[in-house]
Design an enzyme around this catalytic site. Structure first.
Site, short mmCIF file in Angstrom:
data_model
loop_
_atom_site.label_atom_id
_atom_site.label_comp_id
_atom_site.label_asym_id
_atom_site.label_seq_id
_atom_site.Cartn_x
_atom_site.Cartn_y
_atom_site.Cartn_z
N ASN A 179 0.93 -1.23 -0.15
CA ASN A 179 0.07 -0.01 0.01
C ASN A 179 0.90 1.24 0.09
OD1 ASN A 179 -2.41 -1.69 0.32
ND2 ASN A 179 -2.17 -1.58 2.42
N HIS B 88 6.65 -1.29 3.56
CA HIS B 88 6.33 -2.82 4.11
C HIS B 88 5.49 -3.38 2.88
CE1 HIS B 88 2.96 -0.40 5.64
NE2 HIS B 88 2.20 -1.61 5.22
P1 AMP Z 1 -0.71 -0.57 5.70
O1 AMP Z 1 -2.12 -0.07 5.83
O2 AMP Z 1 -0.31 -1.09 4.50
O3 AMP Z 1 0.11 0.61 6.17
O4 AMP Z 1 -0.54 -1.36 6.82
C1 AMP Z 1 -0.13 -1.57 8.08
C2 AMP Z 1 -0.21 -2.95 8.65
O5 AMP Z 1 0.37 -2.76 9.77
C3 AMP Z 1 -1.71 -3.40 9.16
O6 AMP Z 1 -1.87 -4.29 8.50
C4 AMP Z 1 -1.58 -3.26 10.48
O7 AMP Z 1 -2.43 -4.41 10.95
C5 AMP Z 1 -0.14 -3.63 10.81
N1 AMP Z 1 0.42 -3.49 12.15
C6 AMP Z 1 0.18 -2.24 12.71
N2 AMP Z 1 0.99 -2.12 13.78
C7 AMP Z 1 1.39 -3.49 14.17
C8 AMP Z 1 2.32 -4.16 15.02
N3 AMP Z 1 2.60 -3.61 16.20
N4 AMP Z 1 2.86 -5.35 14.76
C9 AMP Z 1 2.19 -5.96 13.67
N5 AMP Z 1 1.47 -5.36 12.86
C10 AMP Z 1 1.10 -3.97 12.79
#
Ligand code: AMP
Ligand code: ZN
Length: 112
Positions: A86, A99
């Site tokens: 994303n 990521h």
């Molecule tokens: P995005 O919308 O691509 O920025 O996705 C961010 C992702 O990070 C989401 O799917 C969240 O559930 C995940 N996320 C946020 N904080 C954490 C965390 N502490 N550990 C693991 N995943 C996380």
């Protein structure tokens, strides 16, 4: 390292994660809010905001992330998977540290 960045804190070990892989350049851990039976993130240790702020200096890092996806997916027992990066608010990005999502294990495979 960016002081307020949650993924930098996970990469440095300051915040715990369900880590599945780590080397000098990247870390992979399970998403805290999984959208599939298997849902993990491949994250560079270097703080880069998004694909929009990558350039040719990040080329091998991006390649490494892509090549890691099938390896880690296979270790999770997946025979196939989806990837998503994303990018930007309009691309659904919420954490502004680059990521790659890797997802799989659905009974019914969602179309994009
Ligand atoms: P995005 O919308 O691509 O920025 O996705 C961010 C992702 O990070 C989401 O799917 C969240 O559930 C995940 N996320 C946020 N904080 C954490 C965390 N502490 N550990 C693991 N995943 C996380
Ligand atoms: Zn960061």
């Amino acid at each position: 390292m960016s002081a307020d960045c949650i993924f930098c804190k996970i990469a440095s070990g300051a915040i715990p994660s369900k880590k599945m892989y780590e080397d000098d350049d990247v870390i992979a851990f399970h998403d805290i809010n999984p959208a599939a039976k298997v849902h993990f993130l491949i994250v560079p240790k270097l703080h880069v905001e998004s694909l929009q702020t990558c350039d040719t200096t990040h080329q091998s890092l991006l390649g490494k992330m892509l090549l890691l996806a099938p390896k880690l997916a296979a270790e999770q027992g997946l025979k196939g998977f989806k990837t998503a990066i994303n990018t930007g608010r309009e691309g659904g990005q919420e954490v502004f540290h680059l990521h790659m999502h890797v997802l799989g294990g659905w009974k019914t495979i969602p179309k994009l």
